[in-house]
Design a protein around this motif. Structure first.
Motif, mmCIF file in Angstrom:
data_model
loop_
_atom_site.group_PDB
_atom_site.id
_atom_site.type_symbol
_atom_site.label_atom_id
_atom_site.label_comp_id
_atom_site.label_asym_id
_atom_site.label_seq_id
_atom_site.Cartn_x
_atom_site.Cartn_y
_atom_site.Cartn_z
ATOM 1 N N ILE A 156 32.914 52.688 0.313
ATOM 2 C CA ILE A 156 34.161 53.665 0.451
ATOM 3 C C ILE A 156 34.274 54.714 -0.492
ATOM 4 C CG2 ILE A 156 36.684 53.548 1.022
ATOM 5 C CD1 ILE A 156 36.513 50.950 2.035
ATOM 6 N N VAL B 37 27.938 68.173 3.256
ATOM 7 C CA VAL B 37 28.738 68.126 4.535
ATOM 8 C C VAL B 37 29.927 69.101 4.495
ATOM 9 C CG1 VAL B 37 28.377 65.689 5.305
ATOM 10 C CG2 VAL B 37 30.223 66.232 3.596
ATOM 11 N N VAL C 270 31.701 57.305 0.148
ATOM 12 C CA VAL C 270 31.889 57.984 1.231
ATOM 13 C C VAL C 270 33.063 59.034 1.064
ATOM 14 C CG1 VAL C 270 32.689 57.928 3.700
ATOM 15 C CG2 VAL C 270 30.905 56.317 3.312
ATOM 16 N N LEU C 271 34.082 58.596 0.399
ATOM 17 C CA LEU C 271 35.258 59.426 0.376
ATOM 18 C C LEU C 271 34.734 60.598 -0.616
ATOM 19 C CD1 LEU C 271 38.214 57.299 0.489
ATOM 20 C CD2 LEU C 271 37.293 58.967 2.127
#
Lengths: 117, 638
Positions: A36, A109, A39-40
């Motif tokens: 997590i 991204v 991803v963050l």
């Protein structure tokens, strides 16, 4: 044979009971949290992707651990399914990342921000 | 007669419409006309075959079911065709006259850019018209009824770059809608009364009702309102003269020979119902007579060649309804047939004149065309002779038969009828003399351009002229030592009506000498007014005054068509417009207030919410994780 407080009726082999279930839980929770956080916090699409895989495998690990301690093969079957689906997902996900790279010349991204008001 | 061949009769024009309508930009012009015409000619040949087969099989009415169409509760409406004397006669008129007019159109519309569109519409019209007469129940008839109205609208507004023409088309459509509402109410009443719309079933059940039953009177009155609209009777006639905005072949086919006779067809088809409702027939007769006289009087002073013919059509339709009012169904049908011949001929002749005159329609600018257009002149002359009811041409037989029946029925209506025929004869000969006699009054260019029309236009004229001349032979009255083939042929149609109302079908009480007298009076009256027209317009060579000149009050009244258009405009159109404007501004204000208010509210909320769409992937992932955590806590802890 160490009595299993969580599953008193099931006989679990000693080999497995050498490592208590709690360890598996802690390990997979750690893996999941790492995923997590990855991803963050990361901006590289490939790293994010890897973190997602980490989370997926944390869940797999948990499934297998419970499956062993309950002597219930259903959890392992489930894991095989998840692995097959994950393989397919990797193929599609990597293809998307390759396309992103071809269009933006990097895999950050943060560059993909066209879909905002 | 195999059913599949019968189905082809309406189907061929539909195929022609599809081919021409879908492909007229690609199909070469020469082929478009041939396709359109062949489709109708094919229908005509098939109609002839059907007619022969019908006679050979002993004149038995035939129902050809195609498919079950509407089944609701106990009501079953099949899609089926009925072949009997009446539908066959109509078939022959529609396809026969239709073929001639198609051939004529190849020449007449040759220079028009909308050539393909024109033929497509004409074919579509024929399809609906054939459906109208072939259907075996009121609902199929209604499809045709609406369809021909649509095609009439399309063809009146064919030159749609002209706003006046578009207005004329709209006027025709809206006026027809008024009539159609009556027709629909009639059908609904038939359904509630008889539980069926099939002709045979309705008529057999109707025979249980007594004469003058209020339900039957209501049905027939409603249906007649429909006929008033379609067949241009008072008070719904004003669309027909305006319908002359369409190309001339359209006026000939739709607004003279076929569509406008649909009302008469419908009444004859429902003869059982009408025979049961003498009071409705009384109204039919009175309205017919009034229309015949009224329209003829307007025709007296019109100067547009097509307007004269239009009012003449309205007036002749009035005669047919007058005949129906006297229960002279066969006589009315006879007049439908002869009128189809001579009125189509008159319109096509007028088209030929307009073609030669470079689109000039005012008879004040014509004159002396006899030598330049010999074929048109001779055929036009025959048609004029026929419509005026002068022997030995067809109009004499049919009109006198109607007048004889009306005389038996009601002397006053007969007087009106004779008076109308005096006027008919006058305005027709006035038109003939002003157009073809005297000296040319147009511009020099027009005179230079004068020419006889091409063969594709003159051949239909000649064929129609022959038919107008000898068409009366199918109904020579007994008094003239002939036999009335048409009446004999149509007689089985009235079998049911004869049973329910035998009194109406008693043989004529007029003696031969009385009949001679009646014929003598109407012929003499028509001849005298023809002579008066000759004296006025040939010997004295007077020409109607130009519009700028002062006229007497009566002349003004008639020239302006009794101001009926203005009356309708003030009574119906303007209040409706005012009302709809009021509603419109109401809608503009209140409806917009709500609609725009709702839209603004949503936009405001959206402007708040869309801030969450940052476009950054990290934020979306964070929101997702947050969401999962919230759901987990909610499910696990609560």
């Amino acid at each position: 044979m160490i009595p299993n407080p969580m599953l008193p009726d099931v006989n679990v082999p000693d080999v497995i009971q050498n490592i208590p279930l709690l360890h598996y839980l802690v390990l997979s929770t750690l893996l999941f949290v790492i995923g997590i956080i990855g991803v963050l916090t990361r901006r590289n699409a490939i790293v994010i992707f890897m973190s997602v895989e980490l989370m997926l495998n944390a869940a797999n690990l948990l499934l297998i651990a419970f499956s062993s301690y309950r002597s219930d093969p259903a959890g392992q079957v489930f894991v095989f399914f998840i692995m097959a689906v994950a393989a397919a997902e990797v193929a599609v996900g990597l293809a998307i990342i390759v396309m992103i790279y071809r269009n933006t010349r990097n895999t950050d991204v943060g560059f993909l921000n066209k879909l905002k008001w | 007669m195999s059913p599949s061949l019968l189905v082809l009769i309406p189907l061929l024009p539909l195929i022609g419409f599809l081919v021409n309508g879908l492909g007229f930009t690609r199909i070469p012009k020469s082929l478009v006309g041939i396709i359109g015409t062949l489709a109708v000619l094919g229908s005509f040949v098939l109609s002839l075959l059907t007619f022969n087969a019908f006679l050979a099989s002993g004149s038995q009415p035939l129902i050809v079911p195609l498919f079950d169409w509407i089944t609701v509760g106990s009501l079953n409406i099949p899609f089926s065709f009925q072949v009997d004397q009446l539908s066959l006669l109509m078939l022959l008129i529609i396809t026969g006259v239709g073929s001639l007019i198609h051939i004529y159109s190849i020449g007449y519309m040759h220079h028009d850019p909308g050539f393909g569109k024109f033929f497509a519409y004409l074919n579509l019209f024929l399809f609906f018209m054939l459906l109208l007469v072939l259907g075996s129940n009121y609902v199929v008839m209604f499809i045709g009824w609406e369809g021909v109205g649509l095609c009439s609208y399309l063809l009146i507004g064919f030159w749609n770059k002209n706003t006046n023409y578009n207005n004329a088309a709209r006027k025709a459509f809206i006026m027809n809608r008024v009539g159609d509402l009556g027709f629909l109410l009639g059908i609904f009443t038939i359904i509630t009364t008889f539980g069926s719309v099939e002709y045979l079933e309705v008529f057999s059940k109707a025979s249980e009702f007594s004469i003058g039953d209020p339900v039957i009177i209501a049905i027939t009155a409603f249906l007649f309102i429909g006929a008033m609209g379609k067949s241009a009777q008072i008070p719904l006639y004003t669309w027909l003269p305006d319908a002359m905005a369409g190309p001339t072949p359209v006026s000939a086919l739709i607004h003279a020979a076929t569509m406008v006779t649909a009302g008469i067809y419908m009444v004859i088809r429902s003869n059982v119902l009408y025979s049961l409702a003498p009071s409705t027939l009384e109204i039919v007769g009175i309205i017919g007579a009034a229309t015949a006289l009224f329209a003829a009087s307007i025709g007296l002073l019109q100067n547009d060649i097509k307007k004269v013919l239009a009012y003449s059509t309205v007036s002749q339709l009035g005669y047919m309804f007058m005949g129906l009012g006297a229960m002279a169904y066969s006589a009315s049908m006879f007049h439908v047939i002869t009128h189809a011949f001579f009125k189509a001929l008159l319109f096509l002749g007028a088209g030929s004149v307009i073609h030669a005159m470079s689109d000039e329609q005012d008879i004040r600018s014509m004159g002396g065309l006899r030598k330049k257009l010999p074929v048109t002149f001779i055929t036009f002359f025959i048609a004029t002779w026929a419509i005026s009811g002068l022997p030995p041409f067809s109009g004499f037989f049919s009109k006198d038969e109607i007048l004889a029946h009306v005389f038996e029925h009601n002397k006053l209506l007969w007087v009106i009828g004779v008076f109308g025929s005096v006027m008919t004869s006058f305005y027709m000969f006035r038109l003939l003399f002003l157009t073809f006699f005297g000296t040319f009054r147009g511009t020099h260019e027009q005179e230079h351009h004068l020419h006889e029309s091409p063969a594709s236009m003159t051949i239909p004229l000649i064929i129609l002229a022959v038919l107008s001349a000898v068409g009366g032979a199918i109904g020579v009255p007994e008094a003239l030592h002939g036999s009335h083939h048409l009446a004999e042929f149509m007689s089985p149609l009235y079998d049911a009506a004869r049973q329910v109302n035998p009194a109406a079908f008693l043989p004529t009480t007029l003696s031969h000498s009385e009949e001679y007298l009646l014929m003598g009076i109407s012929v003499a009256a028509a001849a005298i007014s023809a002579i008066v027209a000759y004296v006025m317009y040939v010997q004295k060579a007077s020409v109607p005054a130009p519009d700028s000149e002062e006229k007497s009050a009566l002349q003004n009244l008639i020239y302006n068509k009794y101001y009926v258009d203005e009356l309708y405009d003030n009574v119906f159109v303007k209040p409706t417009k005012t009302l709809s404007n009021a509603f419109y501004s109401f809608g503009e204000f209140f409806v917009d207030l709500f609609v725009n208010g709702a839209a603004r509210l949503i936009r405001f909320l959206a402007s708040l919410l869309r801030k969450t769409q940052t476009g950054s992937t990290g934020d979306y992932v964070f929101a997702m994780v947050l969401g999962i955590v919230v759901i987990l806590f909610w499910k696990l802890l609560l």
